[in-house]
Design an enzyme around this catalytic site. Structure first.
Site, PDB file in Angstrom:
ATOM      1  N   HIS A   1      24.187 -29.221  12.227  1.00  0.00           N
ATOM      2  CA  HIS A   1      24.691 -30.472  12.815  1.00  0.00           C
ATOM      3  C   HIS A   1      24.367 -31.666  11.922  1.00  0.00           C
ATOM      4  CE1 HIS A   1      25.562 -33.533  15.904  1.00  0.00           C
ATOM      5  NE2 HIS A   1      24.467 -34.123  15.452  1.00  0.00           N
ATOM      6  N   GLU A   2      23.126 -31.744  11.452  1.00  0.00           N
ATOM      7  CA  GLU A   2      22.744 -32.859  10.591  1.00  0.00           C
ATOM      8  C   GLU A   2      23.511 -32.812   9.271  1.00  0.00           C
ATOM      9  OE1 GLU A   2      21.297 -35.228  11.852  1.00  0.00           O
ATOM     10  OE2 GLU A   2      20.575 -34.217  13.649  1.00  0.00           O
TER      11      GLU A   2
ATOM     12  N   HIS B   1      26.836 -34.473   9.448  1.00  0.00           N
ATOM     13  CA  HIS B   1      26.864 -35.908   9.166  1.00  0.00           C
ATOM     14  C   HIS B   1      26.966 -36.172   7.666  1.00  0.00           C
ATOM     15  CE1 HIS B   1      26.286 -37.132  13.244  1.00  0.00           C
ATOM     16  NE2 HIS B   1      25.089 -36.572  13.364  1.00  0.00           N
TER      17      HIS B   1
ATOM     18  N   HIS C   1      29.866 -38.216   5.733  1.00  0.00           N
ATOM     19  CA  HIS C   1      29.596 -39.270   4.758  1.00  0.00           C
ATOM     20  C   HIS C   1      30.345 -39.015   3.447  1.00  0.00           C
ATOM     21  CE1 HIS C   1      26.350 -41.850   2.526  1.00  0.00           C
ATOM     22  NE2 HIS C   1      27.497 -42.473   2.645  1.00  0.00           N
TER      23      HIS C   1
END
Length: 230
Positions: A98-99, A102, A106
């Protein structure tokens, strides 16, 4: 009547937030006990997902705390809590992916993430002063209603930030789950459990956004009532 409504909103949101938080912790603890068949730790999963997406300038590091995992776009780091970084479990794999979702957002200039990042300075400023502005506005509403209106505008930026956060978090989970399946990290037994863990995490953002919206509506109601009495 207005005070009663405020406390009903406050207590209702607080209770819902507590229930969602308890559910998230319960799910995390449950899926932390289920190992991944491939033996990969959260760090391993994060590094592989970054490589698979062609991202070479993001580092995976360990950070203290419980459920403190995050992606920092400023220094390009995936910060994984100790319970995720070195642990082999469904929960660790889901959170790590999940991280990384991100980080992929980006790298691909995902529009909602860009909008949220642009709002960070505004929200940071608003958060520092809005409590005092709103308090002053409530105390002087019949004398200077414009002060409360200014506080409401400041609070509205934090509410907007909460709602922009929803698609950012949901999309990161979607990217994570798609990659976990595509890369063969999860199987038929573990994939649904990873999805359930991330779904529980998403509920916390939904509750936060709805709570912020309800509070904003309450302040607007007070402002309109006070202005009509002038």
């Amino acid at each position: 009547m207005e005070v009663q409504l405020y406390w009903m909103i406050f207590i209702g949101v607080a209770a819902l937030s507590w229930l969602v938080s308890c559910r998230l912790k319960s799910k995390f603890e449950k899926y932390s006990k289920i190992p991944m068949p491939n033996g990969m730790t959260g760090k391993d999963v994060a590094e592989k997902m970054l490589r698979d997406n062609g991202i070479t300038d993001v580092k995976v590091v360990s950070t203290r705390g419980y459920l403190t995992d995050n992606y920092n776009p400023t220094n390009k780091t995936i910060n994984l809590s100790e319970a995720v970084y070195a642990t082999n479990s469904v929960a660790a794999a889901a959170v790590a992916a999940h991280e990384c979702g991100h980080a992929v957002q980006h790298a691909t200039a995902y529009a909602p993430l860009k909008m949220r990042s642009a709002l960070v300075p505004v929200v940071s400023f608003s958060s520092r002063i809005m409590t005092w502005i709103i308090l002053g506005g409530l105390l002087t509403i019949h004398i200077f209603p414009g002060l409360l209106l200014f506080g409401i505008l400041l609070f509205a930026t934090t509410t907007l930030f909460s709602f922009i956060t929803l698609p950012v978090e949901i999309n990161a989970s979607q990217r994570a789950l798609a990659w976990l399946n595509r890369a063969g990290i999860t199987n038929s037994y573990t994939h649904d459990k990873a999805a359930d863990a991330l779904r529980s995490a998403a509920y916390t953002y939904v509750v936060a956004a709805l709570g912020s919206l309800a509070t904003l509506a309450y302040y607007v109601m007070i402002y309109l009532t006070g202005r009509n009495r002038n």
